[in-house]
Design a protein around this motif. Structure first.
Motif, PDB file in Angstrom:
ATOM      1  N   ASP B 276       0.826  -1.201   0.000  1.00  0.00           N
ATOM      2  CA  ASP B 276       0.000   0.000   0.000  1.00  0.00           C
ATOM      3  C   ASP B 276       0.864   1.257   0.000  1.00  0.00           C
ATOM      4  O   ASP B 276       0.615   2.200  -0.752  1.00  0.00           O
ATOM      5  N   SER B 277       1.901   1.259   0.837  1.00  0.00           N
ATOM      6  CA  SER B 277       2.703   2.479   0.884  1.00  0.00           C
ATOM      7  C   SER B 277       3.533   2.649  -0.389  1.00  0.00           C
ATOM      8  O   SER B 277       3.813   3.777  -0.800  1.00  0.00           O
ATOM      9  N   VAL B 278       3.904   1.526  -1.044  1.00  0.00           N
ATOM     10  CA  VAL B 278       4.587   1.658  -2.335  1.00  0.00           C
ATOM     11  C   VAL B 278       3.655   2.326  -3.341  1.00  0.00           C
ATOM     12  O   VAL B 278       4.031   3.256  -4.060  1.00  0.00           O
ATOM     13  N   ILE B 279       2.405   1.861  -3.352  1.00  0.00           N
ATOM     14  CA  ILE B 279       1.444   2.407  -4.314  1.00  0.00           C
ATOM     15  C   ILE B 279       1.230   3.900  -4.035  1.00  0.00           C
ATOM     16  O   ILE B 279       1.206   4.719  -4.960  1.00  0.00           O
ATOM     17  N   ASP B 280       1.135   4.245  -2.746  1.00  0.00           N
ATOM     18  CA  ASP B 280       0.964   5.664  -2.398  1.00  0.00           C
ATOM     19  C   ASP B 280       2.145   6.490  -2.879  1.00  0.00           C
ATOM     20  O   ASP B 280       1.977   7.561  -3.454  1.00  0.00           O
ATOM     21  N   SER B 281       3.360   5.963  -2.643  1.00  0.00           N
ATOM     22  CA  SER B 281       4.532   6.764  -2.976  1.00  0.00           C
ATOM     23  C   SER B 281       4.674   6.930  -4.489  1.00  0.00           C
ATOM     24  O   SER B 281       5.290   7.878  -4.954  1.00  0.00           O
ATOM     25  N   LEU B 282       4.116   5.992  -5.264  1.00  0.00           N
ATOM     26  CA  LEU B 282       4.241   6.107  -6.716  1.00  0.00           C
ATOM     27  C   LEU B 282       2.998   6.727  -7.354  1.00  0.00           C
ATOM     28  O   LEU B 282       2.906   6.835  -8.577  1.00  0.00           O
ATOM     29  N   GLY B 283       2.054   7.154  -6.514  1.00  0.00           N
ATOM     30  CA  GLY B 283       0.835   7.783  -7.022  1.00  0.00           C
ATOM     31  C   GLY B 283       1.103   8.909  -8.005  1.00  0.00           C
ATOM     32  O   GLY B 283       0.543   8.925  -9.111  1.00  0.00           O
ATOM     33  N   PRO B 284       1.975   9.862  -7.624  1.00  0.00           N
ATOM     34  CA  PRO B 284       2.240  10.989  -8.531  1.00  0.00           C
ATOM     35  C   PRO B 284       2.766  10.538  -9.897  1.00  0.00           C
ATOM     36  O   PRO B 284       2.288  11.010 -10.925  1.00  0.00           O
ATOM     37  N   LEU B 285       3.728   9.590  -9.884  1.00  0.00           N
ATOM     38  CA  LEU B 285       4.300   9.106 -11.149  1.00  0.00           C
ATOM     39  C   LEU B 285       3.220   8.457 -12.012  1.00  0.00           C
ATOM     40  O   LEU B 285       3.139   8.692 -13.222  1.00  0.00           O
ATOM     41  N   ALA B 286       2.350   7.661 -11.351  1.00  0.00           N
ATOM     42  CA  ALA B 286       1.305   6.967 -12.084  1.00  0.00           C
ATOM     43  C   ALA B 286       0.346   7.961 -12.733  1.00  0.00           C
ATOM     44  O   ALA B 286       0.030   7.846 -13.918  1.00  0.00           O
ATOM     45  N   SER B 287      -0.094   8.970 -11.966  1.00  0.00           N
ATOM     46  CA  SER B 287      -1.070   9.894 -12.545  1.00  0.00           C
ATOM     47  C   SER B 287      -0.401  10.740 -13.634  1.00  0.00           C
ATOM     48  O   SER B 287      -1.040  11.098 -14.624  1.00  0.00           O
ATOM     49  N   GLU B 288       0.890  11.008 -13.469  1.00  0.00           N
ATOM     50  CA  GLU B 288       1.624  11.757 -14.500  1.00  0.00           C
ATOM     51  C   GLU B 288       1.633  10.975 -15.817  1.00  0.00           C
ATOM     52  O   GLU B 288       1.519  11.544 -16.897  1.00  0.00           O
ATOM     53  N   ASN B 289       1.757   9.644 -15.706  1.00  0.00           N
ATOM     54  CA  ASN B 289       1.787   8.810 -16.903  1.00  0.00           C
ATOM     55  C   ASN B 289       0.399   8.354 -17.340  1.00  0.00           C
ATOM     56  O   ASN B 289       0.276   7.545 -18.263  1.00  0.00           O
ATOM     57  N   GLY B 290      -0.627   8.830 -16.619  1.00  0.00           N
ATOM     58  CA  GLY B 290      -1.987   8.447 -16.976  1.00  0.00           C
ATOM     59  C   GLY B 290      -2.290   6.999 -16.677  1.00  0.00           C
ATOM     60  O   GLY B 290      -2.987   6.312 -17.419  1.00  0.00           O
ATOM     61  N   ILE B 291      -1.748   6.515 -15.564  1.00  0.00           N
ATOM     62  CA  ILE B 291      -1.932   5.093 -15.217  1.00  0.00           C
ATOM     63  C   ILE B 291      -2.825   4.973 -13.995  1.00  0.00           C
ATOM     64  O   ILE B 291      -2.671   5.730 -13.024  1.00  0.00           O
TER      65      ILE B 291
END
Lengths: 240, 421
Positions: B276-291
């Protein structure tokens, strides 16, 4: 573990066989390790040592053959004992072949100058690690007789085949890029093939161990994962 | 042989058993003597064997007692005699294996079980330690040519470990021998690492350095008075220095892992919370890439033994890759599943993207250092070529496996299998 016989000398003879197999196995593992190290670091001295070491395995195999025949003649073994002895003959033959393949890799060190791309050597090293892991695990099973752990052998075999196919393709690419690469790359191709064969011998040994312990043949093998027979590079095959 | 191995228990037990046996013998003799006397007038020829029997029965325990005092005399004063070999072995931090005259294992301490899988009492050590130098060591000790010997023993796989192994006989005529393994891996590895680091790092650092040097030259020459070009070049140079910094970070964490590839069983890690915390920490990168990151977790607590920070890095690297290289798929699925059956129960964590996928010929090799499927794409995505290499190292420390399944055009699935043990 074997059961205890009334004639303890018989036990000693059987133990001698398995101990000798283990020693041969250790020797073969070391030879392959050193042959690959010699290839990767282009170390001619080490390659010579590997070539000379092969004689130990040849002697080992002859000794096991002789001993096994004598035991069969003298003790008329049955069931597990008979499988143990016949298995020892087969395993020692496989190990001896592994040694030959290692020796062949060592012989080719002289033809490879080490100027090939690093990724090739790293690939061969990785392939050798897979094959050696397989050999080690198989010989460990021979020591512990825990055949239920033998399923991994085939998984590893798939990995080895995939890695070999990948290396095969890469080597073809280098040969096409520059014809001067053809000589060393062909030798490397044979080295990769030899290492892949070591994996196959490990699988053979696993099957023999399975047979020794259970008395049954290992269930039929799945189709082979070696796809190099289909690898072609674009532009190299004449259009039909 | 298991039978003979088990028979090598403590001498105390054997002694007690012998005394017990002899007690009956003594009693029988006593009864015989009484009987002889009570029959009164029996001939001396009946009496004599009875007396001889009594003497013999008394001799046996006395004999055994004398032998045990011989060996024990020196240490009796310090109370060491009562110390069990098992406790002593357990107190030794290095792997220690006790074996008998046929090289069959009698006892191994916990460190030995942890270091060498597949040990069992009765198993032949000559079959387990097959390296030629170990064979020579065992042969030498068992043949009695030497009382103690030391060799260096290297295990290449699954992780490279080097031991200084000393073998010696235990006590006088106990028929037991001991092997002690002193781990020398770290020193050996530090030497190797230095050479490797220089070879790998210098090659990878040269490319950004060459580009920076080129731009500096241009800035001082032709582009001296061109503010637009200057800004653009400075931006590129900044990107390049950023890449070098990332590369050095990755190289350092890889070297740290390689220095200590063998992890002792750690504490329990809560996988659900970690992921869960990995997913949270990569949230910004994911939304930046439209994922969009989807979760598919099993119910209930999920914990495995391991090191939380390292496992965090594993899933971070895998998820980051999925977000970067699976961009075209628009979504990434993270699932946690329990594997109960099979020879190796544990937890499977799968990170699946729906991007272009990885061609078959690359799959076996993408965990190699600096191996890139597509060099250009990797550079633009700020990849260092070390991410999966780090993943592989951490997983092999955890006895875990990484399996990769991919079909070109359909995405890729990276499955981490963590054993529950």
């Amino acid at each position: 573990m074997q059961s205890v016989h009334t004639v303890s000398a018989y036990d000693e003879e059987l133990k001698f066989l398995s101990k000798r197999i283990a020693a041969m196995g250790g020797h073969a593992e070391r030879m392959v390790e050193q042959a690959v190290a010699a290839l990767v670091n282009v170390d001619h001295g080490l390659a010579q040592k590997v070539i000379q070491d092969d004689i130990v395995l040849d002697e080992g195999q002859r000794e096991i053959d002789d001993k096994a025949i004598i035991i069969i003649a003298r003790r008329q073994p049955m069931a597990t004992d008979l499988r143990e002895i016949v298995g020892a003959i087969r395993i020692s033959a496989d190990i001896e072949r592994v040694g030959d393949l290692g020796k062949n890799v060592a012989k080719r060190v002289a033809s490879v100058d080490g100027r090939q791309p690093n990724s090739l050597f790293r690939g061969i090293e990785a392939l050798a690690n897979l094959a050696l892991t397989q050999l080690k695990e198989v010989l460990d099973v021979y020591a512990s007789r825990s055949v239920e752990r033998i399923g991994f052998v085939r998984d590893r075999d798939d990995q080895i085949d995939a890695m070999y196919t990948s290396l095969f393709r890469e080597l073809l690419t280098y040969m096409m890029e520059d014809p001067r690469n053809i000589t060393p790359c062909t030798h490397l191709l044979f080295c990769a093939k030899n290492i892949e064969r070591i994996g196959d011998h490990a699988t053979n040994i696993a099957e023999t161990i399975y047979y020794i312990v259970t008395g049954d043949q290992m269930p039929a093998e799945r189709p082979k994962g070696d796809k190099t027979d289909k690898v072609v590079l674009p532009g190299t095959v004449p259009a039909k | 042989m298991a039978e003979t191995g088990a028979g090598q228990d403590s001498r105390g037990q054997a002694l007690a058993a012998r005394l017990r046996r002899n007690r009956w013998l003594l009693a029988a003799a006593f009864v015989a003597v009484i009987a002889v006397y009570s029959f009164d007038g029996a001939s001396i020829y009946v009496l004599l064997p009875a007396l001889a029997l009594l003497a013999a029965a008394a001799m046996v325990p006395a004999d055994a007692e004398r032998r045990s005092t011989d060996t024990g005399a020196a240490i009796e004063a310090s109370g060491l005699q009562r110390l069990s070999g098992e406790y002593l072995a357990a107190a030794v931090a290095d792997p220690l294996i006790i074996f008998d005259h046929s090289a069959a294992m009698v006892h191994a301490n916990a460190a030995a079980f942890a270091a060498f899988g597949g040990l069992a009492p009765g198993m032949s050590l000559a079959l387990k330690f097959r390296a030629p130098e170990m064979q020579a060591l065992l042969d030498g000790i068992l043949s009695g040519e030497v009382a103690a010997d030391v060799v260096d023993y290297t295990e290449k796989l699954p992780v490279e470990r080097t031991y200084r192994v000393s073998a010696s006989t235990v006590g006088h005529a106990t028929g037991l021998y001991v092997l002690v393994f002193k781990d020398q891996s770290e020193t050996r590895r530090i030497d190797r690492m230095r050479a490797d680091f220089i070879a790998n790092a210098s090659h990878e650092l040269r490319t950004p350095l060459a580009s920076i040097a080129g731009f500096i030259e241009t800035l001082r020459g032709p582009a001296r008075n061109d503010p637009a070009a200057r800004d653009q070049f400075l931006q590129i140079m900044q990107n390049q220095t950023g890449r070098m910094a990332r590369l050095i970070d990755d190289l350092l964490s890889l070297s740290r892992l390689e220095m200590k590839p063998y992890l002792r069983p750690g504490t329990a890690v809560d996988l659900r919370q970690t992921i869960d915390s990995v997913i949270d920490s990569l949230g910004p990168l994911a939304s930046e890439n439209g994922i969009i990151i989807e979760r598919d977790f099993i119910d209930g607590p999920v914990s495995v033994p391991g090191d939380r920070d390292e496992l965090f890095q594993v899933f971070e690297n895998l998820l980051e890759n999925a977000c970067k290289y699976g961009q075209s798929g628009g979504r990434v699925t993270v699932s946690i599943a329990r594997v109960e059956d099979g020879q190796d129960p544990g937890i499977d964590v799968t990170i699946r993207d729906y991007g272009p996928g990885i061609a078959e010929e690359h799959i076996p090799r993408i965990t190699e250092r600096f191996y890139r499927v597509d060099v250009e794409n990797s550079r633009t995505q700020k990849g260092t070529g070390l991410g999966l290499s780090i993943v592989k190292h951490i997983l092999s420390r955890h006895n875990a496996r990484l399996s990769i399944k991919s079909e070109v055009g359909k995405g890729a699935a990276f499955t981490v299998h963590l054993p529950a043990r």
